[in-house]
Design a protein around this motif. Structure first.
Motif, mmCIF file in Angstrom:
data_model
loop_
_atom_site.group_PDB
_atom_site.id
_atom_site.type_symbol
_atom_site.label_atom_id
_atom_site.label_comp_id
_atom_site.label_asym_id
_atom_site.label_seq_id
_atom_site.Cartn_x
_atom_site.Cartn_y
_atom_site.Cartn_z
ATOM 1 N N UNK A 9 94.614 17.392 20.562
ATOM 2 C CA UNK A 9 94.417 18.457 19.566
ATOM 3 C C UNK A 9 93.348 19.441 20.042
ATOM 4 N N UNK A 10 92.283 18.919 20.618
ATOM 5 C CA UNK A 10 91.193 19.781 21.082
ATOM 6 C C UNK A 10 91.671 20.648 22.248
ATOM 7 N N UNK A 11 92.434 20.058 23.167
ATOM 8 C CA UNK A 11 92.987 20.827 24.294
ATOM 9 C C UNK A 11 93.883 21.951 23.766
ATOM 10 N N UNK A 17 92.306 29.275 21.514
ATOM 11 C CA UNK A 17 91.089 30.063 21.299
ATOM 12 C C UNK A 17 90.327 30.395 22.574
ATOM 13 N N UNK A 18 90.652 29.744 23.676
ATOM 14 C CA UNK A 18 89.994 29.904 24.978
ATOM 15 C C UNK A 18 88.617 29.253 25.041
ATOM 16 N N UNK A 46 86.383 13.638 31.871
ATOM 17 C CA UNK A 46 87.736 13.533 32.416
ATOM 18 C C UNK A 46 88.136 14.764 33.227
ATOM 19 N N UNK A 47 87.286 15.798 33.215
ATOM 20 C CA UNK A 47 87.543 16.986 34.024
ATOM 21 C C UNK A 47 88.390 18.058 33.368
ATOM 22 N N UNK A 48 88.550 17.986 32.049
ATOM 23 C CA UNK A 48 89.394 18.966 31.359
ATOM 24 C C UNK A 48 88.640 20.214 30.920
ATOM 25 N N UNK A 49 87.356 20.069 30.616
ATOM 26 C CA UNK A 49 86.610 21.189 30.041
ATOM 27 C C UNK A 49 85.266 21.397 30.731
ATOM 28 N N UNK A 50 84.700 22.560 30.459
ATOM 29 C CA UNK A 50 83.333 22.883 30.842
ATOM 30 C C UNK A 50 82.546 23.028 29.552
ATOM 31 N N UNK A 51 81.285 22.634 29.571
ATOM 32 C CA UNK A 51 80.428 22.782 28.398
ATOM 33 C C UNK A 51 79.209 23.586 28.827
ATOM 34 N N UNK A 54 76.509 24.526 24.351
ATOM 35 C CA UNK A 54 77.230 24.066 23.157
ATOM 36 C C UNK A 54 78.606 24.724 22.984
ATOM 37 N N UNK A 55 79.070 25.458 23.988
ATOM 38 C CA UNK A 55 80.406 26.046 23.944
ATOM 39 C C UNK A 55 81.313 25.294 24.905
ATOM 40 N N UNK A 56 82.528 25.066 24.458
ATOM 41 C CA UNK A 56 83.498 24.316 25.252
ATOM 42 C C UNK A 56 84.625 25.258 25.638
ATOM 43 N N UNK A 57 85.048 25.172 26.894
ATOM 44 C CA UNK A 57 86.231 25.925 27.318
ATOM 45 C C UNK A 57 86.982 25.110 28.345
ATOM 46 N N UNK A 58 88.281 25.372 28.436
ATOM 47 C CA UNK A 58 89.096 24.656 29.409
ATOM 48 C C UNK A 58 88.604 24.961 30.809
ATOM 49 N N UNK A 59 88.644 23.956 31.640
ATOM 50 C CA UNK A 59 88.201 24.111 33.022
ATOM 51 C C UNK A 59 89.202 24.973 33.775
ATOM 52 N N UNK A 60 88.669 25.815 34.608
ATOM 53 C CA UNK A 60 89.489 26.667 35.456
ATOM 54 C C UNK A 60 90.188 25.797 36.493
#
Length: 104
Positions: A9-11, A17-18, A46-51, A54-60
């Motif tokens: 769901x978060x992904x 929302x990016x 797990x390598x899916x996001x960058x933080x 306090x902001x989360x975004x999908x990893x490039x």
């Protein structure tokens, strides 16, 4: 490894929302900010996001350069060194507490 439904769901939310703040993620999912942060950390691990701040975004998905890898390693080494110091400090404090208990 297959992601739990909540992590999926978060992904999905991040694809839409990016980027999202951890507090906003908590509100969106109707969970506590602490729980949201735990989910974010798991996705980071797990390598899916960058933080960042306090902001989360999908990893490039682009390849990572050697300089970026060195920078990441330095950050982690600094973090590990800091944690080691904290552990040593706590060990000393615990030792002092044990000694003071023995005197009473």
């Amino acid at each position: 490894m297959e992601l739990t439904p909540r992590l999926q769901d978060i992904i999905s939310l991040l694809k839409e929302k990016k980027e999202i703040n951890i507090k906003d993620l908590a509100l969106e999912l109707k969970i506590s900010p602490k729980t949201a942060k735990g989910y974010a950390r798991e996705l980071y691990r797990l390598g899916y996001v960058e933080i960042v701040d306090e902001n989360i975004k999908l990893k490039d998905d682009r390849p990572v350069s050697n300089d970026e890898i060195k920078k990441i390693l330095e950050l982690h080494e600094n973090e590990i060194a800091s944690l080691k110091k904290e552990v040593e400090s706590l060990k000393e404090e615990l030792s002092k507490m044990k000694k003071s208990r023995g005197k009473t």
